[in-house]
Motif scaffolding. Sequence first.
Motif, PDB file in Angstrom:
ATOM      1  N   ASP A 353      63.289  74.171  58.353  1.00 42.76           N
ATOM      2  CA  ASP A 353      63.147  74.874  59.452  1.00 42.76           C
ATOM      3  C   ASP A 353      61.931  74.792  60.236  1.00 42.76           C
ATOM      4  N   ALA A 354      61.042  73.917  60.067  1.00 45.68           N
ATOM      5  CA  ALA A 354      59.788  73.682  60.748  1.00 45.68           C
ATOM      6  C   ALA A 354      60.226  72.781  61.773  1.00 45.68           C
ATOM      7  N   THR A 355      59.067  73.238  62.863  1.00 41.35           N
ATOM      8  CA  THR A 355      59.206  72.423  64.142  1.00 41.35           C
ATOM      9  C   THR A 355      58.522  70.952  63.587  1.00 41.35           C
ATOM     10  N   ILE A 356      59.331  69.877  64.055  1.00 40.31           N
ATOM     11  CA  ILE A 356      58.823  68.530  63.431  1.00 40.31           C
ATOM     12  C   ILE A 356      57.624  68.001  64.573  1.00 40.31           C
ATOM     13  N   PRO A 357      56.401  67.794  63.841  1.00 45.76           N
ATOM     14  CA  PRO A 357      55.426  67.257  64.651  1.00 45.76           C
ATOM     15  C   PRO A 357      55.706  66.451  65.796  1.00 45.76           C
ATOM     16  N   ASP A 358      54.917  66.468  66.749  1.00 47.03           N
ATOM     17  CA  ASP A 358      55.306  65.269  67.619  1.00 47.03           C
ATOM     18  C   ASP A 358      54.538  64.096  67.325  1.00 47.03           C
ATOM     19  N   PRO A 359      55.024  62.972  67.496  1.00 44.65           N
ATOM     20  CA  PRO A 359      54.517  61.635  67.385  1.00 44.65           C
ATOM     21  C   PRO A 359      53.612  61.435  68.463  1.00 44.65           C
ATOM     22  N   PRO A 360      52.798  60.384  68.385  1.00 45.11           N
ATOM     23  CA  PRO A 360      51.839  60.194  69.435  1.00 45.11           C
ATOM     24  C   PRO A 360      53.054  59.593  70.577  1.00 45.11           C
ATOM     25  N   PRO A 361      52.480  60.079  71.925  1.00 42.14           N
ATOM     26  CA  PRO A 361      53.155  59.657  72.992  1.00 42.14           C
ATOM     27  C   PRO A 361      53.830  58.065  73.105  1.00 42.14           C
ATOM     28  N   GLY A 362      55.167  58.058  73.246  1.00 47.48           N
ATOM     29  CA  GLY A 362      55.694  56.690  73.503  1.00 47.48           C
ATOM     30  C   GLY A 362      56.013  56.446  72.078  1.00 47.48           C
ATOM     31  N   HIS A 363      55.783  57.127  71.140  1.00 49.10           N
ATOM     32  CA  HIS A 363      56.535  56.586  69.948  1.00 49.10           C
ATOM     33  C   HIS A 363      57.235  57.707  69.155  1.00 49.10           C
ATOM     34  N   SER A 364      57.638  57.143  68.067  1.00 50.09           N
ATOM     35  CA  SER A 364      58.704  58.012  67.224  1.00 50.09           C
ATOM     36  C   SER A 364      58.321  57.958  65.630  1.00 50.09           C
ATOM     37  N   TRP A 365      58.494  58.819  65.093  1.00 49.74           N
ATOM     38  CA  TRP A 365      58.457  58.922  63.556  1.00 49.74           C
ATOM     39  C   TRP A 365      59.593  57.853  62.803  1.00 49.74           C
ATOM     40  N   GLY A 366      59.148  57.337  61.818  1.00 51.23           N
ATOM     41  CA  GLY A 366      59.779  56.346  61.172  1.00 51.23           C
ATOM     42  C   GLY A 366      61.020  57.055  60.645  1.00 51.23           C
ATOM     43  N   LYS A 367      60.743  58.274  60.035  1.00 46.35           N
ATOM     44  CA  LYS A 367      61.638  59.021  59.502  1.00 46.35           C
ATOM     45  C   LYS A 367      61.111  60.499  59.096  1.00 46.35           C
ATOM     46  N   VAL A 368      62.137  61.446  59.205  1.00 50.78           N
ATOM     47  CA  VAL A 368      61.558  62.748  58.930  1.00 50.78           C
ATOM     48  C   VAL A 368      62.431  63.254  57.768  1.00 50.78           C
ATOM     49  N   VAL A 369      61.935  63.689  56.781  1.00 51.25           N
ATOM     50  CA  VAL A 369      62.720  64.191  55.443  1.00 51.25           C
ATOM     51  C   VAL A 369      62.373  65.700  55.170  1.00 51.25           C
ATOM     52  N   ASN A 370      63.234  66.564  54.360  1.00 51.27           N
ATOM     53  CA  ASN A 370      62.862  67.641  54.022  1.00 51.27           C
ATOM     54  C   ASN A 370      63.068  67.653  52.614  1.00 51.27           C
ATOM     55  N   ASP A 371      61.959  67.120  52.012  1.00 52.60           N
ATOM     56  CA  ASP A 371      62.108  66.863  50.444  1.00 52.60           C
ATOM     57  C   ASP A 371      61.105  67.960  49.415  1.00 52.60           C
ATOM     58  N   ASN A 372      61.607  68.801  49.176  1.00 50.79           N
ATOM     59  CA  ASN A 372      60.724  69.773  48.629  1.00 50.79           C
ATOM     60  C   ASN A 372      60.693  69.726  47.216  1.00 50.79           C
ATOM     61  N   THR A 373      61.109  68.582  46.651  1.00 54.22           N
ATOM     62  CA  THR A 373      60.907  68.035  45.245  1.00 54.22           C
ATOM     63  C   THR A 373      59.439  67.238  45.015  1.00 54.22           C
ATOM     64  N   VAL A 374      59.019  67.099  46.133  1.00 52.11           N
ATOM     65  CA  VAL A 374      57.713  66.500  46.318  1.00 52.11           C
ATOM     66  C   VAL A 374      56.469  67.204  47.013  1.00 52.11           C
ATOM     67  N   THR A 375      55.192  66.839  46.803  1.00 51.58           N
ATOM     68  CA  THR A 375      54.239  67.619  47.625  1.00 51.58           C
ATOM     69  C   THR A 375      53.648  67.006  48.730  1.00 51.58           C
ATOM     70  N   TRP A 376      54.217  65.714  49.046  1.00 60.11           N
ATOM     71  CA  TRP A 376      53.439  65.174  50.210  1.00 60.11           C
ATOM     72  C   TRP A 376      53.922  65.463  51.246  1.00 60.11           C
ATOM     73  N   LEU A 377      53.254  65.362  52.394  1.00 59.44           N
ATOM     74  CA  LEU A 377      53.458  65.666  53.729  1.00 59.44           C
ATOM     75  C   LEU A 377      53.875  64.434  54.481  1.00 59.44           C
ATOM     76  N   ALA A 378      53.490  63.335  54.327  1.00 53.90           N
ATOM     77  CA  ALA A 378      53.560  62.290  55.092  1.00 53.90           C
ATOM     78  C   ALA A 378      53.306  61.116  54.175  1.00 53.90           C
ATOM     79  N   MET A 379      54.014  59.847  54.476  1.00 52.56           N
ATOM     80  CA  MET A 379      53.831  58.748  53.685  1.00 52.56           C
ATOM     81  C   MET A 379      54.260  57.410  54.666  1.00 52.56           C
ATOM     82  N   TRP A 380      53.565  56.457  54.393  1.00 56.93           N
ATOM     83  CA  TRP A 380      53.621  55.161  54.526  1.00 56.93           C
ATOM     84  C   TRP A 380      53.516  54.150  53.595  1.00 56.93           C
TER      85      TRP A 380
END
Length: 799
Positions: A353-380
């Motif tokens: 339900d959260a607003t997806i943060p904006d990627p830097p201008p001209g870019h997009s996120w690789g992927k956006v997931v909603n996995d509440n079984t893990v504690t990480w906020l971002a990954m690469w």
Amino acid sequence: MSSTDSDGGIPLSVRVASLPSNGKNGGGGGDGSSSDSDNVPLSIRSKRQPASAPGGSDSGTESDQPLSGRVKAPRKKAVANGSAPTPAPKRTKKALTPKETKRPRTAASATAAPPKKPTVKSEPKATKPAATKAKTQIDRKPAIKAESSVAATSADDSDDSDNENDEFKWWLNNKDNTGPKWSTLEHFGVMFPPEYEPHGLPLVYRGQKLKMHPLVEEVATFFAALIGSDNAVNKVFQENFFNDFKELLDKHMEKHPVKTFEHCDFSIIRAHLDDIKAKRKTMTKAEKEAAKKEKLEIEEKYGFCMLDGRREKVGNFRIEPPGLFRGRGAHPKTGMLKTRVLPEQVTINIGSDATIPDPPPGHSWGKVVNDNTVTWLAMWKENINNNTKYVFLAAGSSLKGQSDMRKFDKARNLVKCVDDIRAQYTKDLKSEVMAERQRATALYLIDRFALRAGNEKGDDEADTVGCCSLRCEHVSLEPPSIVHFDFLGKDSIRYERTTDVDKQVWKNLRLFQKAPKAKSDMLFDRLSPTTLNSFLHTLMPGLTAKVFRTFNASFVFQKQLLNTPEVGTEAEKILAYNRANREVAVLCNHQRSVSKSFEGVMTKIEDKLLAVRYQRMLLKDHLMSIAPTLKKKRPDIAQKEVGVTAKWIKSYLLATCEVDREKARKKFERDNEKLKEADEPVIPESKLEEQLEEINAREKSINDGTYEPELPVAKNATTDKILEKIDKLTERVGNIEVNKIERDENKTTALSTSKINYIDPRISVAWCKKNNVPLEKIFNRALREKFTWAMDVDSEWTF
DNA sequence: ATTATGACTTAGGAGAATTGAA
DNA sequence: TTCAATTCTCCTAAGTCATAAT
């Protein structure tokens, strides 16, 4: 930690009555080994090992063996046909777990929308005001009541849950750890490092300046920054760097002349970097302020998230900038180019339900997931080893705190069953089944010497080992029961230690090394961390090899704390605390490099100590002459000062002359400068000469032996005043001495790692309460934050 | 059964910030 | 106030261990 420790008069109520470890004595052989472990002399400390292999001490054959050439011992007796000689095909499984990849939301559609708060589904209290829109930071006010915060925080009477009050004391509810890690999660994503800004400076190749393409220049600059470090002179590092550098040159610059690393001169770029650094040092106050403010703003934005409606700190919200990979020890890949991470490579994990943060201008996120079984906020994925990098919450967050507490509770649970477990593995040391015997032996080492499990490593990593991956060459035996360990552990820190072990363990080790095994073969060829851990699971739920490290560290610590003097100054108590801490650090082999200033600092302390003693001596002598009867009441004033010899006094006094001369000159210059600025007449040189002359006279009298030292009290001071002063000096002497001892003992030992990761903080809290030592003397701010959950225990709490 | 991957903890060093001595 | 030494923070590499994939 040995068995004997456990019975060594430990007041721990928790301990289970019988001591199977002693039972082993009965069996003969166990004893000798156990007794020595409680006071491991500091001298056993091992030294950091330079970049190569440890050198098997004895026959020395292998120390210069190339990493790659190493023969991996056949694990599991080469399990039928040497099937798949390791390198299995890399694969790219993806498909992140639960829910779905959220609306990919282009930069355009997302535009300027900070988390708006219609956050929670069912919660009625989600009162997020529309005002949030313009905010750049996550709202302090929880959008939702933490449903789990039940009783404990029950004073949650909504109205003023704003500040202090809403501190979420999760440790007061005993929630199980199964199930989802969170139910709502909002954050601003990650921060990317700034784009590279070309400086246009050339590489000098064979004396010729070569201006580079920005992408090439950037990498050259990475190297230039490391000149002067160990990396820059490491052959492997140079080679790996140059390969990647050359590739970029070839790709971006036609017909460049660069052929070999040796002819590359980065010094122009380096000079530029030094320049920047120097400039930064001279920043004005205002500039510094501005920089600080900017940093704070960033932290305010990316540094926090909303987890289940509570504002929590994020740990590493910055994407790692590109650079040269600095693998430790003899890492085969050290020096390779770690490439820039693009938003397209980053996966964001966030509440649905959260607003997806904006990627830097001209870019997009690789992927956006909603996995509440893990504690990480971002990954690469990082390009060197293809490892996953995560953005987690900070150490002080509830999520980290919870698992931390669980870790220590588990270790504490081991207190109750460790005796049985020791009895079991002591028995298994004689098992007919090879695998069992190896397992028991390994477990003994893990328990006694706090070794790590020792997973297998690849050829593309530094050759380091832990218990299960020990090779024959790492252990040498000496009858009747001496063992010498010498190997590189985690981070290529050398573990070197000679010690007595249980006789049966010694025999077993000898057996495991028997021909036809070669030095480079696995010591425990029938054992792996997996089998070891699954066995441990049968002994205690959740038990794994690493729990022994935590358990033994905390246990030893608590035991060592018993040496705290009941009466004593705060400094003495803290010294005892730090000694206990150090004992643990030694057990776990936590090392640090000796700071380059160490020697000089020690000498200085020594001098300072003598100087104070000298002062005290002057007063004592004076007292003895004016009130000789006093020594009956105060025998200490008749005592000689240790180390304050005539020779030392003379050199000390002469040194003061030199110092004073220097001071006088400096003062003279400074004063005149000021006067000049104020357009006033300067002090004539003769004035300075006068002062110097005085000092010269003093110097002469010192040399003559006619010098009469000045007393550090007023001339007409009463004996009481003088005694008071003496007592003050005595206190100073004590403090300096304590400091000196501690410092020396601390030279190569890093205390912080054990304090942060291994010692149950509740032991420290209880100790502080018991000894009336303020917690701040023991835990810095970060630690206090990390260990909030431990603060409530009383002075009687035991591990 | 074995290997690969994923998630998380543990680790030392570099550099910034703070403290202390002069 | 200034400089040096110490302490703290940040950074990110390197482990552990469970589980998924083969």
